[in-house]
Design a protein around this motif. Structure first.
Motif, PDB file in Angstrom:
ATOM      1  N   TRP A   1       0.860  -1.180   0.000  1.00 47.01           N
ATOM      2  CA  TRP A   1       0.000   0.000   0.000  1.00 47.01           C
ATOM      3  C   TRP A   1       0.897   1.231   0.000  1.00 47.01           C
ATOM      4  O   TRP A   1       1.841   1.335   0.800  1.00 47.01           O
ATOM      5  CB  TRP A   1      -0.885   0.038   1.252  1.00 47.01           C
ATOM      6  CG  TRP A   1      -2.181  -0.710   1.110  1.00 47.01           C
ATOM      7  CD1 TRP A   1      -2.467  -1.951   1.582  1.00 47.01           C
ATOM      8  CD2 TRP A   1      -3.380  -0.247   0.469  1.00 47.01           C
ATOM      9  NE1 TRP A   1      -3.755  -2.301   1.266  1.00 47.01           N
ATOM     10  CE2 TRP A   1      -4.351  -1.267   0.595  1.00 47.01           C
ATOM     11  CE3 TRP A   1      -3.745   0.940  -0.188  1.00 47.01           C
ATOM     12  CZ2 TRP A   1      -5.643  -1.152   0.086  1.00 47.01           C
ATOM     13  CZ3 TRP A   1      -5.030   1.052  -0.693  1.00 47.01           C
ATOM     14  CH2 TRP A   1      -5.969   0.016  -0.553  1.00 47.01           C
ATOM     15  N   TYR A   2       0.542   2.169  -0.898  1.00 45.48           N
ATOM     16  CA  TYR A   2       1.244   3.440  -0.973  1.00 45.48           C
ATOM     17  C   TYR A   2       0.255   4.566  -0.735  1.00 45.48           C
ATOM     18  O   TYR A   2      -0.930   4.460  -1.045  1.00 45.48           O
ATOM     19  CB  TYR A   2       1.875   3.625  -2.364  1.00 45.48           C
ATOM     20  CG  TYR A   2       3.127   2.815  -2.593  1.00 45.48           C
ATOM     21  CD1 TYR A   2       3.054   1.514  -3.068  1.00 45.48           C
ATOM     22  CD2 TYR A   2       4.382   3.352  -2.329  1.00 45.48           C
ATOM     23  CE1 TYR A   2       4.201   0.763  -3.267  1.00 45.48           C
ATOM     24  CE2 TYR A   2       5.532   2.609  -2.530  1.00 45.48           C
ATOM     25  CZ  TYR A   2       5.425   1.327  -2.997  1.00 45.48           C
ATOM     26  OH  TYR A   2       6.568   0.589  -3.199  1.00 45.48           O
ATOM     27  N   VAL A   3       0.792   5.690  -0.228  1.00 46.54           N
ATOM     28  CA  VAL A   3      -0.017   6.885  -0.033  1.00 46.54           C
ATOM     29  C   VAL A   3       0.607   8.016  -0.833  1.00 46.54           C
ATOM     30  O   VAL A   3       1.838   8.130  -0.922  1.00 46.54           O
ATOM     31  CB  VAL A   3      -0.140   7.254   1.466  1.00 46.54           C
ATOM     32  CG1 VAL A   3       1.223   7.525   2.095  1.00 46.54           C
ATOM     33  CG2 VAL A   3      -1.039   8.467   1.643  1.00 46.54           C
TER      34      VAL A   3
ATOM     35  N   GLN B   1       2.534  15.488  -4.028  1.00 51.48           N
ATOM     36  CA  GLN B   1       3.742  14.781  -3.622  1.00 51.48           C
ATOM     37  C   GLN B   1       3.862  13.449  -4.360  1.00 51.48           C
ATOM     38  O   GLN B   1       2.951  13.035  -5.077  1.00 51.48           O
ATOM     39  CB  GLN B   1       3.737  14.549  -2.101  1.00 51.48           C
ATOM     40  CG  GLN B   1       3.797  15.831  -1.286  1.00 51.48           C
ATOM     41  CD  GLN B   1       3.990  15.542   0.187  1.00 51.48           C
ATOM     42  OE1 GLN B   1       4.579  14.537   0.571  1.00 51.48           O
ATOM     43  NE2 GLN B   1       3.497  16.440   1.018  1.00 51.48           N
ATOM     44  N   GLY B   2       5.001  12.793  -4.174  1.00 53.04           N
ATOM     45  CA  GLY B   2       5.203  11.477  -4.748  1.00 53.04           C
ATOM     46  C   GLY B   2       4.552  10.412  -3.886  1.00 53.04           C
ATOM     47  O   GLY B   2       3.731  10.705  -3.021  1.00 53.04           O
ATOM     48  N   LEU B   3       4.902   9.163  -4.135  1.00 51.53           N
ATOM     49  CA  LEU B   3       4.323   8.050  -3.388  1.00 51.53           C
ATOM     50  C   LEU B   3       5.201   7.659  -2.206  1.00 51.53           C
ATOM     51  O   LEU B   3       6.429   7.618  -2.319  1.00 51.53           O
ATOM     52  CB  LEU B   3       4.161   6.828  -4.294  1.00 51.53           C
ATOM     53  CG  LEU B   3       2.864   6.742  -5.077  1.00 51.53           C
ATOM     54  CD1 LEU B   3       2.830   7.790  -6.164  1.00 51.53           C
ATOM     55  CD2 LEU B   3       2.679   5.359  -5.655  1.00 51.53           C
ATOM     56  N   GLN B   4       4.547   7.321  -1.118  1.00 49.05           N
ATOM     57  CA  GLN B   4       5.251   6.878   0.076  1.00 49.05           C
ATOM     58  C   GLN B   4       4.732   5.502   0.474  1.00 49.05           C
ATOM     59  O   GLN B   4       3.517   5.276   0.507  1.00 49.05           O
ATOM     60  CB  GLN B   4       5.014   7.886   1.212  1.00 49.05           C
ATOM     61  CG  GLN B   4       5.708   7.539   2.515  1.00 49.05           C
ATOM     62  CD  GLN B   4       5.429   8.558   3.596  1.00 49.05           C
ATOM     63  OE1 GLN B   4       4.686   9.517   3.407  1.00 49.05           O
ATOM     64  NE2 GLN B   4       6.035   8.382   4.750  1.00 49.05           N
ATOM     65  N   LEU B   5       5.648   4.604   0.780  1.00 52.35           N
ATOM     66  CA  LEU B   5       5.249   3.256   1.163  1.00 52.35           C
ATOM     67  C   LEU B   5       4.632   3.259   2.553  1.00 52.35           C
ATOM     68  O   LEU B   5       5.247   3.724   3.517  1.00 52.35           O
ATOM     69  CB  LEU B   5       6.463   2.328   1.136  1.00 52.35           C
ATOM     70  CG  LEU B   5       6.219   0.865   1.516  1.00 52.35           C
ATOM     71  CD1 LEU B   5       5.302   0.188   0.501  1.00 52.35           C
ATOM     72  CD2 LEU B   5       7.542   0.119   1.627  1.00 52.35           C
ATOM     73  N   LEU B   6       3.411   2.736   2.663  1.00 48.66           N
ATOM     74  CA  LEU B   6       2.735   2.616   3.954  1.00 48.66           C
ATOM     75  C   LEU B   6       3.080   1.297   4.629  1.00 48.66           C
ATOM     76  O   LEU B   6       3.392   1.263   5.813  1.00 48.66           O
ATOM     77  CB  LEU B   6       1.218   2.662   3.758  1.00 48.66           C
ATOM     78  CG  LEU B   6       0.502   4.011   3.744  1.00 48.66           C
ATOM     79  CD1 LEU B   6      -0.971   3.779   3.488  1.00 48.66           C
ATOM     80  CD2 LEU B   6       0.713   4.752   5.048  1.00 48.66           C
ATOM     81  N   LEU B   7       2.982   0.218   3.875  1.00 47.70           N
ATOM     82  CA  LEU B   7       3.257  -1.107   4.412  1.00 47.70           C
ATOM     83  C   LEU B   7       3.356  -2.104   3.270  1.00 47.70           C
ATOM     84  O   LEU B   7       2.969  -1.798   2.142  1.00 47.70           O
ATOM     85  CB  LEU B   7       2.178  -1.542   5.417  1.00 47.70           C
ATOM     86  CG  LEU B   7       0.707  -1.371   5.010  1.00 47.70           C
ATOM     87  CD1 LEU B   7       0.249  -2.472   4.088  1.00 47.70           C
ATOM     88  CD2 LEU B   7      -0.186  -1.342   6.252  1.00 47.70           C
ATOM     89  N   LYS B   8       3.882  -3.277   3.610  1.00 50.92           N
ATOM     90  CA  LYS B   8       4.016  -4.315   2.598  1.00 50.92           C
ATOM     91  C   LYS B   8       3.820  -5.679   3.223  1.00 50.92           C
ATOM     92  O   LYS B   8       4.114  -5.887   4.393  1.00 50.92           O
ATOM     93  CB  LYS B   8       5.399  -4.264   1.926  1.00 50.92           C
ATOM     94  CG  LYS B   8       6.581  -4.444   2.865  1.00 50.92           C
ATOM     95  CD  LYS B   8       7.893  -4.312   2.095  1.00 50.92           C
ATOM     96  CE  LYS B   8       9.102  -4.574   2.976  1.00 50.92           C
ATOM     97  NZ  LYS B   8       9.404  -3.424   3.854  1.00 50.92           N
ATOM     98  N   TYR B   9       3.308  -6.601   2.427  1.00 49.32           N
ATOM     99  CA  TYR B   9       3.193  -7.996   2.826  1.00 49.32           C
ATOM    100  C   TYR B   9       4.074  -8.838   1.912  1.00 49.32           C
ATOM    101  O   TYR B   9       3.881  -8.853   0.688  1.00 49.32           O
ATOM    102  CB  TYR B   9       1.751  -8.498   2.743  1.00 49.32           C
ATOM    103  CG  TYR B   9       1.677  -9.986   2.977  1.00 49.32           C
ATOM    104  CD1 TYR B   9       1.571 -10.884   1.919  1.00 49.32           C
ATOM    105  CD2 TYR B   9       1.784 -10.500   4.271  1.00 49.32           C
ATOM    106  CE1 TYR B   9       1.546 -12.249   2.132  1.00 49.32           C
ATOM    107  CE2 TYR B   9       1.763 -11.865   4.491  1.00 49.32           C
ATOM    108  CZ  TYR B   9       1.651 -12.737   3.418  1.00 49.32           C
ATOM    109  OH  TYR B   9       1.647 -14.092   3.631  1.00 49.32           O
ATOM    110  N   LEU B  10       5.033  -9.532   2.524  1.00 47.83           N
ATOM    111  CA  LEU B  10       5.908 -10.412   1.759  1.00 47.83           C
ATOM    112  C   LEU B  10       5.639 -11.870   2.108  1.00 47.83           C
ATOM    113  O   LEU B  10       5.524 -12.739   1.232  1.00 47.83           O
ATOM    114  CB  LEU B  10       7.373 -10.063   2.022  1.00 47.83           C
ATOM    115  CG  LEU B  10       7.775  -8.605   1.746  1.00 47.83           C
ATOM    116  CD1 LEU B  10       9.254  -8.405   2.011  1.00 47.83           C
ATOM    117  CD2 LEU B  10       7.434  -8.215   0.315  1.00 47.83           C
TER     118      LEU B  10
END
Lengths: 113, 114
Positions: free
Chosen positions: B35-37, B42-51
């Protein structure tokens, strides 16, 4: 994660001209990605740029329109050539990996008049 | 190939209320999910990730997401939103081998109502 400096942040250009967007990364990366975000839409991958080889373009994007340079492992440029109003978009570069996640530049807001 | 669907293009929520932004994916192989915000201008910022591992993933700014393999979903949640959460949120998928190309959903615009 890597830090990307992208410029220019915005520009207004005349149709028929070209604009070159630069991305500088604070660490060496193998692949850099260039995206386009048209107004009110999601991100579409334009191409993947590897150092020392030609960029790989996605369907619908061609090198003549979006030439990319990747002279070293920390820098890349994207040129939007022979611009038309339809090229008005936000252009973003990105680097990263699966484990670390992908970092994006702050974007270049291009308006073609 | 994979695809990502964000059914809600706009979600208005009152301040301090909970929110859930929905994301569903389709893929013939296993994927990693992000998920990015994107805050205004502004550009995109990583909120979280599932690996892999725990299906409940916690990210920045109090957001969390739950990976549900059977429902092929990765919904984003926050128990209490703030005015500063007003932004565009993008869900993205990446196949878990080779080809490192993110596929993005169409985005959800979250508007916080004071």
């Amino acid at each position: 994660s890597a830090v990307i400096s992208q410029k220019p942040s915005r520009d207004i250009c005349q149709r028929g001209t070209s604009l070159t967007i630069q991305c500088q990364v604070d660490s060496q990366v193998t692949m850099m990605f260039w995206y386009r975000q048209q107004p009110g839409q999601s991100l579409t991958l334009i191409a993947t740029a590897n150092q020392g080889s030609e960029a790989t373009y996605e369907s619908g994007f061609v090198i003549d329109k979006f030439p990319i340079s990747r002279p070293n492992l920390t820098f890349s440029t994207l040129t939007v050539s022979n611009m038309s109003p339809e090229d008005s978009s936000i252009y973003l570069c990105s680097v990263g990996s699966t484990g670390a996640g992908y970092t994006f530049g702050s974007g270049t807001r291009l308006t073609v008049v | 190939a994979q695809s990502v669907t964000q059914l809600d293009s706009q979600v208005p929520v009152f301040e301090e209320a909970p929110v859930e932004l929905r994301c569903n994916y389709s893929s013939s192989v296993s994927v990693y999910l992000f998920w990015y915000v994107q805050y205004p201008n502004q550009g995109l910022q990583l909120l979280l990730k599932y690996l892999s591992g725990s299906t409940l993933v916690k990210g920045i700014n109090g957001f969390e997401a739950e990976f549900n393999k059977s429902q092929t979903s990765f919904h984003l949640r926050k128990p209490s939103v703030h005015i500063s959460d007003t932004a565009e949120y993008f869900c993205a998928a990446l196949p878990n081998f080779g080809n490192e190309k993110l596929t993005f959903g169409t985005g959800t615009r979250l508007t916080i109502i004071p």
